[in-house]
Design an enzyme around this catalytic site. Structure first.
Site, mmCIF file in Angstrom:
data_model
loop_
_atom_site.group_PDB
_atom_site.id
_atom_site.type_symbol
_atom_site.label_atom_id
_atom_site.label_comp_id
_atom_site.label_asym_id
_atom_site.label_seq_id
_atom_site.Cartn_x
_atom_site.Cartn_y
_atom_site.Cartn_z
ATOM 1 N N CYS A 129 -16.459 1.121 0.275
ATOM 2 C CA CYS A 129 -15.273 0.296 0.551
ATOM 3 C C CYS A 129 -14.880 0.330 2.018
ATOM 4 C CB CYS A 129 -14.113 0.766 -0.318
ATOM 5 S SG CYS A 129 -13.720 2.500 -0.032
ATOM 6 N N GLN A 155 -9.881 -4.162 -3.889
ATOM 7 C CA GLN A 155 -11.193 -3.715 -3.429
ATOM 8 C C GLN A 155 -12.243 -3.932 -4.517
ATOM 9 O OE1 GLN A 155 -12.018 -2.183 -0.261
ATOM 10 N NE2 GLN A 155 -14.052 -2.665 -1.063
ATOM 11 N N ASP A 167 -17.477 6.687 -1.548
ATOM 12 C CA ASP A 167 -16.239 6.566 -0.773
ATOM 13 C C ASP A 167 -16.018 7.916 -0.085
ATOM 14 O OD1 ASP A 167 -13.845 5.717 0.308
ATOM 15 O OD2 ASP A 167 -12.713 5.726 -1.573
ATOM 16 N N ARG A 173 0.888 -1.178 0.000
ATOM 17 C CA ARG A 173 0.000 0.000 0.000
ATOM 18 C C ARG A 173 0.919 1.218 0.000
ATOM 19 N NH1 ARG A 173 -5.390 1.094 3.507
ATOM 20 N NH2 ARG A 173 -6.096 -0.270 1.846
ATOM 21 N N HIS A 211 -7.222 0.746 -6.547
ATOM 22 C CA HIS A 211 -7.378 -0.215 -5.440
ATOM 23 C C HIS A 211 -8.014 -1.486 -6.024
ATOM 24 C CE1 HIS A 211 -7.540 -1.684 -1.481
ATOM 25 N NE2 HIS A 211 -8.420 -0.877 -0.922
ATOM 26 N N ARG A 220 -13.508 -9.181 1.204
ATOM 27 C CA ARG A 220 -12.090 -8.882 1.025
ATOM 28 C C ARG A 220 -11.266 -10.120 1.395
ATOM 29 N NH1 ARG A 220 -10.103 -3.730 0.983
ATOM 30 N NH2 ARG A 220 -8.229 -4.873 0.374
HETATM 31 N N1 CP Z 1 -11.306 -0.671 2.139
HETATM 32 C C1 CP Z 1 -10.042 -0.686 2.602
HETATM 33 O O1 CP Z 1 -9.081 -0.871 1.851
HETATM 34 O O2 CP Z 1 -9.949 -0.482 3.937
HETATM 35 P P1 CP Z 1 -8.611 -0.294 4.785
HETATM 36 O O3 CP Z 1 -8.074 1.081 4.449
HETATM 37 O O4 CP Z 1 -9.052 -0.398 6.207
HETATM 38 O O5 CP Z 1 -7.635 -1.359 4.394
HETATM 39 N N1 NVA Z 2 -10.169 6.518 -1.141
HETATM 40 C C1 NVA Z 2 -9.811 6.007 0.160
HETATM 41 C C2 NVA Z 2 -9.943 4.528 0.176
HETATM 42 C C3 NVA Z 2 -9.609 3.866 1.477
HETATM 43 C C4 NVA Z 2 -9.764 2.373 1.424
HETATM 44 C C5 NVA Z 2 -8.392 6.418 0.485
HETATM 45 O O1 NVA Z 2 -7.524 6.327 -0.389
HETATM 46 O O2 NVA Z 2 -8.150 6.853 1.618
#
Ligand code: CP
Ligand code: NVA
Length: 315
Positions: free
Chosen positions: A274, A141, A234, A111, A138, A302
């Site tokens: 998400c 997701q 989101d 990440r 992502h 997930r």
């Molecule tokens: N939806 C998602 O990726 O959540 P987290 O940021 O908690 O991993």
């Molecule tokens: N768009 C959000 C998604 C988190 C899972 C972010 O990047 O923070």
């Protein structure tokens, strides 16, 4: 048909790099693993003896925990590595980190703040690299999301998915490519200043041409959600966008998914997010906790989809 062995060793950086048949293979494997899980077979050691590095430059609840549990249930070992605990946080290069980690582990999941970091990791890694969220996309997701829609609606082709909110969102980017791959009708309802990245939109349009999907923009959320099968939102301020919080919240206020909007969408629409949700901002409690919400199934999936992905990809 995709032979499952064709996915072994593959990177998952963006869904645009994968074919529809390959994503279908992930769905198929998910169905099998999920039903075996519910039949009581919690551990299926398809990846016994393997190690998987999880590099996180940002916070995570779902992605981190589902991946750690997925690895455990497949008999593999997951190593959570925050950027600051690695020498990466003190200036060791991404290339050197990739070279070294890939001598120890069988896959690297990351990440990252910048999507380019993933590309760099993948360039220098000997083992597959999987995107666990970047500023651009992502994909894990979106795979779980489409799988959840399949479970609730029985199909993807022809369904209308309306994303309401930040049109430049990373999760939306992956949903556009994935939804377009499967012939969905995708509608983005956002302020005109917040639109998907051009590179993503082009990739989604290419998929749409092949599948018959459509991609539309409708600034008015009330119009956009009419006849929706799925209403998705989101957060308005993604991780890393904290300095833009004030203008984003102001601009996105008309795009809240609330009871009035869901009423306009109608009874057949399911609500998805998400997560994490900022209750009272992009979604109200009555919607996320209401009968149309499938967000907890979505979060659970997930785990099952990531088990499928790891079992197919990790050599
Ligand atoms: N939806 C998602 O990726 O959540 P987290 O940021 O908690 O991993
Ligand atoms: N768009 C959000 C998604 C988190 C899972 C972010 O990047 O923070």
């Amino acid at each position: 048909m995709v032979r499952y062995s064709e996915l072994r060793g593959r990177d998952l950086l963006c869904l645009a790099d994968w074919s529809r048949h390959e994503v279908e293979a992930v769905f198929e494997t998910t169905r099998m693993l999920k039903s075996r899980f519910y039949a009581g077979e919690r551990v299926l050691p398809l990846l016994a003896g393997r190690s998987i590095a999880l590099i996180f430059e940002k916070h995570s609840t779902r992605t981190r925990v589902s991946l750690e549990v997925a690895a455990h249930q497949l008999g593999a070992h997951a190593l959570y590595l925050s950027r600051d605990q690695l020498q990466l946080g003190r200036g060791e290069t991404i290339a050197d980190t990739a070279r070294v980690l890939s001598r120890y582990v069988d896959a690297i999941v990351a990440r990252v703040r910048k999507h380019e970091s993933l590309l760099e990791l993948a360039r220098y890694s000997r083992v597959p690299v999987l995107n666990a969220l970047s500023d651009l996309s992502h994909p894990m997701q979106a795979i779980a999301d489409l799988y959840t829609i399949l479970e609730h609606k029985g199909r993807l082709r022809g369904l209308k998915l309306v994303f309401v909110g930040d049109g430049s969102d990373n999760v939306l980017h992956s949903l556009l490519v994935a939804g377009a791959m499967f012939g969905m009708h995708l509608v983005v309802s956002s302020p005109p200043q917040l639109r998907p990245a051009r590179v993503v939109l082009e990739a989604a349009m290419r998929e749409a041409e092949a599948s018959g999907a459509t991609i539309e923009f409708e600034e008015d959320p009330m119009k956009a959600v009419e006849g929706a099968d799925v209403v998705y939102t989101d957060v308005w301020v993604s991780m890393g966008q904290e300095s833009e919080a004030e203008w984003r919240r102001k601009m996105l206020r008309p795009y809240q998914v609330n009871g009035r909007l869901m009423e306009r969408a109608g009874n057949k629409a399911i609500f998805m997010h998400c997560l994490p949700a900022h209750r009272g901002e992009e979604v109200t409690d009555d919607v996320i906790d209401g009968p149309q919400s499938v967000v907890w199934d979505e979060a659970e999936n997930r785990l099952h989809t990531e088990k499928a992905l790891l079992s197919l990809i990790v050599p």
